[in-house]
Design an enzyme around this catalytic site. Structure first.
Site, PDB file in Angstrom:
ATOM      1  N   PHE A 123      25.841  84.167  34.202  1.00 18.17           N
ATOM      2  CA  PHE A 123      27.060  83.494  34.652  1.00 18.17           C
ATOM      3  C   PHE A 123      26.994  82.042  34.211  1.00 18.17           C
ATOM      4  O   PHE A 123      26.026  81.340  34.516  1.00 18.17           O
ATOM      5  CB  PHE A 123      27.227  83.574  36.175  1.00 18.17           C
ATOM      6  CG  PHE A 123      28.505  82.916  36.630  1.00 18.17           C
ATOM      7  CD1 PHE A 123      29.731  83.532  36.412  1.00 18.17           C
ATOM      8  CD2 PHE A 123      28.495  81.665  37.234  1.00 18.17           C
ATOM      9  CE1 PHE A 123      30.923  82.915  36.795  1.00 18.17           C
ATOM     10  CE2 PHE A 123      29.683  81.044  37.625  1.00 18.17           C
ATOM     11  CZ  PHE A 123      30.897  81.675  37.398  1.00 18.17           C
ATOM     12  N   ASP A 210      20.542  77.026  30.945  1.00 16.61           N
ATOM     13  CA  ASP A 210      21.488  76.716  32.013  1.00 16.61           C
ATOM     14  C   ASP A 210      20.707  76.613  33.325  1.00 16.61           C
ATOM     15  O   ASP A 210      20.303  77.621  33.907  1.00 16.61           O
ATOM     16  CB  ASP A 210      22.549  77.836  32.078  1.00 16.61           C
ATOM     17  CG  ASP A 210      23.566  77.625  33.197  1.00 16.61           C
ATOM     18  OD1 ASP A 210      23.273  76.868  34.144  1.00 16.61           O
ATOM     19  OD2 ASP A 210      24.643  78.250  33.140  1.00 16.61           O
ATOM     20  N   LYS A 239      25.827  71.418  40.203  1.00 18.42           N
ATOM     21  CA  LYS A 239      25.514  71.794  41.591  1.00 18.42           C
ATOM     22  C   LYS A 239      24.785  70.705  42.385  1.00 18.42           C
ATOM     23  O   LYS A 239      25.427  69.797  42.888  1.00 18.42           O
ATOM     24  CB  LYS A 239      24.750  73.113  41.598  1.00 18.42           C
ATOM     25  CG  LYS A 239      25.664  74.304  41.200  1.00 18.42           C
ATOM     26  CD  LYS A 239      25.094  75.597  41.658  1.00 18.42           C
ATOM     27  CE  LYS A 239      25.902  76.819  41.241  1.00 18.42           C
ATOM     28  NZ  LYS A 239      26.988  77.148  42.140  1.00 18.42           N
TER      29      LYS A 239
HETATM   30  N1  PLP Z   1      26.029  78.226  35.489  1.00 17.40           N
HETATM   31  C1  PLP Z   1      25.392  78.788  36.515  1.00 17.40           C
HETATM   32  C2  PLP Z   1      24.019  79.343  36.323  1.00 17.40           C
HETATM   33  C3  PLP Z   1      26.006  78.872  37.762  1.00 17.40           C
HETATM   34  O1  PLP Z   1      25.367  79.452  38.794  1.00 17.40           O
HETATM   35  C4  PLP Z   1      27.310  78.342  37.921  1.00 17.40           C
HETATM   36  C5  PLP Z   1      28.011  78.446  39.213  1.00 17.40           C
HETATM   37  O2  PLP Z   1      27.709  79.226  40.068  1.00 17.40           O
HETATM   38  C6  PLP Z   1      27.941  77.753  36.814  1.00 17.40           C
HETATM   39  C7  PLP Z   1      27.270  77.710  35.620  1.00 17.40           C
HETATM   40  C8  PLP Z   1      29.329  77.193  36.923  1.00 17.40           C
HETATM   41  O3  PLP Z   1      29.320  76.024  37.659  1.00 17.40           O
HETATM   42  P1  PLP Z   1      30.689  75.433  38.263  1.00 17.40           P
HETATM   43  O4  PLP Z   1      31.165  76.388  39.286  1.00 17.40           O
HETATM   44  O5  PLP Z   1      30.283  74.086  38.817  1.00 17.40           O
HETATM   45  O6  PLP Z   1      31.646  75.298  37.123  1.00 17.40           O
END
Ligand code: PLP
Length: 389
Positions: A123, A210, A239
């Site tokens: 994700f 990520d 986050k």
């Molecule tokens: N990448 C990862 C691993 C995530 O867990 C999330 C959100 O849960 C995101 C990207 C996306 O972040 P945002 O919701 O701040 O756009």
């Protein structure tokens, strides 16, 4: 708009790991705003920084020098062994920056249709590029045409990535979560990230990690790639960087740090004095309170307690964790457990239908860990019995 199915509770106040709803009921928050409030709610240092900076200067735009942004970039680069930072406002934006960086890197090497290897079950966000990069059909459905330039392989399967390398000369990068978060805390085999690193080195690809969910102490290290000492070329954060104030970052080192030049990317809000000053306080507090070690220790403790309490119960598939990223996998859908937990004064999250995910604040103490465990021990067995009946 109706983008969320919300639980029927309104939180009106928080302190540490605790939340209170608008009827003054108290809850232990074991999800921390989805891995955001690492320092807990209403942390005094964060509150003080917000108040002070709001009284001083909130925003000027990136047309001008921003002192707090420079300091934050330096701090993050020192912690993560990176060279440069780009600041934005969310995880999806941080990954967008990484994806654009990888494409530019490809073009600079005369690859006209650059492709990025991404993982099943991953994700990366909800923008068009990041939802295309994500390995979850549900979040893509209805948004076709998706973006070009992504090649998907199974997670934790180095052979599959090697096959891509043999058959595709357009690849420029791998984008990978060091632990799959939204898919339910899936921890790859030891050596996986290192193998990806070696392959990237052999092929001249960028390794882009990520760390939006795993980063900033949650995994038990500052960054989860440090468990295998596999420094990426590009790393994304969001986050917990602002403990609730929106901020994201894309960091890069070596050749990747030279790719984005003036005019190639930007953000009006990104890296403003308020967000950066808060992030500086967050990092300073994490370092001062040794929260990486605390997450490692408390994660181990909570995992062992959960194991003792739940692992022998029929219907529990696995209990796993790395630091304070924990999952209890059931053999059946368990969405209703979020509400049952709320009824028992505990905030948890069910992800990937069958997985109870715990992402508590990093300041969690033993008594609070015990309470999480006792509550889950009280609600999961009856849920499983009822669901079996
Ligand atoms: N990448 C990862 C691993 C995530 O867990 C999330 C959100 O849960 C995101 C990207 C996306 O972040 P945002 O919701 O701040 O756009």
């Amino acid at each position: 708009m109706q983008t969320y199915t919300r639980l029927p509770v309104t939180f009106s106040r928080g302190e540490g790991v605790w939340l209170w709803d608008n009827h003054n009921n108290k809850y232990l928050d074991a999800i921390a705003g989805i891995a955001v409030c690492g320092l807990g709610h209403a942390h005094p240092a964060v509150t003080e920084t917000i108040c002070q900076q709001a009284k001083t200067l909130i925003h000027t735009s990136n047309l001008f020098q921003i002192e707090a942004q420079d300091r934050l970039a330096n701090q993050l680069c020192a912690l993560a062994e990176m060279d440069r930072a780009f600041f934005c406002n969310s995880g999806a934006e941080a990954n967008e920056a990484a994806i654009k960086l990888a494409r530019l890197y490809g073009h600079s090497n005369d690859i006209l249709n650059p492709a990025i290897v991404v993982m099943e079950g991953s994700f990366h966000g909800r923008t068009l590029a990041t939802l295309t990069a994500s390995g979850n059909r549900k979040i893509q459905a209805g948004f076709e045409p998706l973006m070009q330039g992504f090649i998907r392989v199974p997670y934790n399967d180095i052979g599959a990535v090697k096959k891509v390398a043999q058959h595709n000369s357009d690849v420029v990068a791998i984008l990978v979560e060091p632990v799959l978060g939204e898919s339910g805390i899936i921890i790859p085999d030891r050596g996986y990230l290192q193998s990806l690193r070696s392959l990237c080195d052999d092929q001249g690809w960028l390794l882009m990690v990520d760390e939006i969910q795993t980063g900033l102490c949650r995994s038990g290290r500052w960054f989860a790639w440090q468990h295998e000492d596999t420094k990426p070329d590009v790393m994304t954060l969001a986050k917990s960087l602002g403990n609730g104030l929106p901020i994201g970052a894309c960091l890069a080192q070596g050749k990747a740090a030279e790719v984005l030049q003036p005019g190639k990317h930007g953000s009006t809000f990104g890296g403003n004095p308020l967000a950066c000053q808060v992030a500086l306080t967050v990092i300073e507090t994490m370092a001062k309170d040794k929260l990486a070690q605390r997450a490692a220790d408390m994660g181990k403790y909570l995992l062992s307690q959960l194991d003792q309490t739940l692992s022998d119960i029929d219907g529990i598939v696995e209990i796993r964790g790395r630091g304070l990223l924990l999952a209890i996998e059931l053999d059946r859908p368990c969405q209703p457990l979020s509400q049952v937990a709320l009824d028992h004064g505990l905030v948890v999250n069910v992800t990937a239908e069958k997985i109870v995910r715990l992402l508590p604040p990093l300041i969690l103490n033993r008594a609070e860990a015990d309470q999480i465990c006792q509550t889950l021990g009280a609600i999961i067995p009856p849920f499983l019995e009822q669901a079996a009946a």
